[in-house]
Design an enzyme around this catalytic site. Structure first.
Site, PDB file in Angstrom:
ATOM      1  CG  HIS A 197      -1.678   1.239   1.426  1.00  0.00           C
ATOM      2  ND1 HIS A 197      -1.544   2.013   2.556  1.00  0.00           N
ATOM      3  CD2 HIS A 197      -2.576   1.880   0.640  1.00  0.00           C
ATOM      4  CE1 HIS A 197      -2.330   3.069   2.457  1.00  0.00           C
ATOM      5  NE2 HIS A 197      -2.960   3.019   1.317  1.00  0.00           N
ATOM      6  CD  GLU A 240      -2.863   2.488  -3.791  1.00  0.00           C
ATOM      7  OE1 GLU A 240      -3.594   3.504  -3.794  1.00  0.00           O
ATOM      8  OE2 GLU A 240      -3.130   1.459  -3.140  1.00  0.00           O
ATOM      9  CG  HIS A 241       0.024   6.275  -0.448  1.00  0.00           C
ATOM     10  ND1 HIS A 241      -0.391   7.376   0.275  1.00  0.00           N
ATOM     11  CD2 HIS A 241      -0.935   5.333  -0.273  1.00  0.00           C
ATOM     12  CE1 HIS A 241      -1.550   7.100   0.864  1.00  0.00           C
ATOM     13  NE2 HIS A 241      -1.885   5.862   0.560  1.00  0.00           N
ATOM     14  CD  GLU A 271      -4.864   5.541   4.090  1.00  0.00           C
ATOM     15  OE1 GLU A 271      -5.425   4.514   3.689  1.00  0.00           O
ATOM     16  OE2 GLU A 271      -3.813   5.993   3.575  1.00  0.00           O
TER      17      GLU A 271
END
Length: 475
Positions: free
Chosen positions: A100, A103-104, A180
């Site tokens: 993840h 991905e950022h 987040e």
């Protein structure tokens, strides 16, 4: 939550709601609806599907990039997606959140494209972009005019191998991801319990680790961790390009060869190796009380095979069992527990069978008014016992098949969904044949198959049961 998936728009990820996860986190359900509409002989070149005007082509470039094209002439737009067959379940041990995190970072620019240029190019032509990470895959997409497709392919091909992974971007983005996680998990009682329920179900398999990662491990992720993950998995042999829209397959293939086809792998192909769970032998019960909880919630998860692992007709039988038991307005739980007895405001069942590895079958409920969780759970259990003892009726099975297909067919009127359907199943380890043959298999499921599936997997003695409670209920 049926299936975890993180969606990232312009590098700002959001966690999908439970309802959204129930819809898109069980893609096997609608993959095969499309198959009903696209029953056709499949080959590496485009062929005319029986009874439709849709053509689909599937080719693999010399460097291993797979290119699937789905013409859709309903609007002058095109959806371009690239799927990497790697997700959070492939995070290195002790470094959860790497997939993840990466991905950022793919939105932070490459050696050839400054940060923000790609997104600005999409926005300048009125396009849309997005990205998401699941346990099994990571995907990036753009929805643009057909004339911009080549440009999108050039940008994505560039960031397959040229992303800049530097502390300049890593350190601030790590803080963003921690914030987040805090807002979407740590400040959400339901998400907190969902994480630990998943961990209790998957005691050894990495599906028990949240897609976003554990907070203490995210906080220690360094540039080298993310860079090693990128170099290992973001290779042409691990990529699937799916293009749907107002385009010609031959032109897409030509553009793919001239962009993606030029990329050379920098590491040899890797066969995924994941830990496996032992066979469950004991029931587990979790309770979480929080002052922010106003309505208690009951959930129970039973370990069950995914479509990839199920025996013949077993996955289809589990899907139909979920529909009959609690995943439709005509289901037993909804009719008897929600409508007739008025014990719950919501209650139902679902089957998560789209994973590459083991899936699960679940039931859930929220009591109505002053009814206790125990009363609601007992009512749902009576419906399960009735199926375990007597099975389902032929009328229920036929109705489930019909309503299942009818409702899901209408949900496919989206070009993005078309691309997502094919990409998800292929990136998750499935094949075209898995769903072209699904309608025929669905029609072969008998009432005995459904009863057998229920008896095989709805075993409370090996299930994980969780209760989300208001704080005062457990003081």
């Amino acid at each position: 939550m049926v299936k975890q998936e993180l969606v990232c728009l312009n590098s700002k990820a959001v966690t999908l709601s439970d309802k959204e996860n129930e819809r898109i986190g069980t893609p096997m359900r609608f993959f095969f609806v499309l198959a009903l509409l696209l029953v056709f002989p499949f080959a590496s070149i485009a062929k005319e599907p029986i009874g439709t005007n849709i053509q689909l082509s599937d080719n693999t470039l010399d460097n291993g990039v797979r290119v699937v094209v789905i013409p859709d002439r309903r609007a002058p737009v095109v959806t371009h997606m690239i799927w990497y067959k790697v997700g959070s379940a492939d995070d290195p041990v002790g470094k959860s959140g790497a997939a993840h995190f990466l991905e950022h970072l793919l939105f932070k620019g490459t050696r050839n494209v400054p940060a923000g240029e790609f997104s600005e190019a999409v926005a300048a032509i009125g396009g849309q972009e997005n990205a998401f990470t699941s346990h099994d895959y990571t995907a990036y997409y753009q929805k643009v005019s057909p004339g911009a497709l080549r440009q999108m392919m050039e940008y994505e091909a560039d960031r397959m191998r040229n992303v800049v992974v530097s502390d300049e971007f890593v350190l601030p983005e790590r803080k963003v991801i921690l914030e987040e996680r805090s807002s979407r998990v740590d400040n959400n009682p339901s998400s907190i319990l969902s994480e630990f329920t998943q961990r209790a179900l998957y005691v050894h398999h990495p599906y028990g680790i949240p897609v976003i990662g554990w907070e203490h491990e995210i906080a220690k992720l360094e540039r080298t961790d993310v860079l090693e993950f990128y170099e290992k998995w973001y290779q042409p042999w691990n990529a699937i390009v799916v293009v749907a829209g107002d385009i010609e397959p031959d032109m897409v293939l030509k553009n793919a060869e001239e962009t993606y086809g030029k990329i050379k792998a920098t590491s040899p192909k890797i066969e995924r190796e994941r830990l496996a769970d032992p066979k469950p032998v004991a029931a587990k019960r979790l309770e979480y009380s929080d002052q922010r909880v106003t309505n208690p919630v009951f959930r129970r998860l039973y370990s069950a095979p995914s479509y990839n692992q199920a025996a013949e007709l077993e996955g289809e039988a589990l899907d139909l069992l979920a529909t009959i038991l609690g995943d439709s307005v005509s289901s037993r739980i909804y009719k008897n527990v929600v409508l007739e007895q008025e014990l719950a405001t919501s209650a139902g069942a679902f089957y998560q069978g789209s994973s590459r590895d083991t899936g699960y079958f679940g039931i859930y409920a929220t009591p109505r008014g002053e009814n206790s969780l125990e009363t609601v759970v007992a009512a749902i259990q009576r419906e399960i016992y009735a199926i375990l003892e007597n099975g389902v009726t032929q009328e229920e099975l036929d109705r489930a098949r019909d309503s299942y297909l009818q409702s899901l067919i209408f949900s496919q009127d989206s070009q993005v969904t078309l691309a997502r359907i094919f990409g998800s199943i292929l990136a998750g380890g499935g094949t075209i044949e898995d769903f072209t043959g699904w309608p025929e298999r669905l029609n072969r499921v008998s009432i005995d198959d459904v009863k057998k599936a229920a008896q095989s997997y709805l075993n409370n003695q090996t299930a994980v049961t969780s209760y989300l409670l208001p704080l005062e209920d457990n003081q």
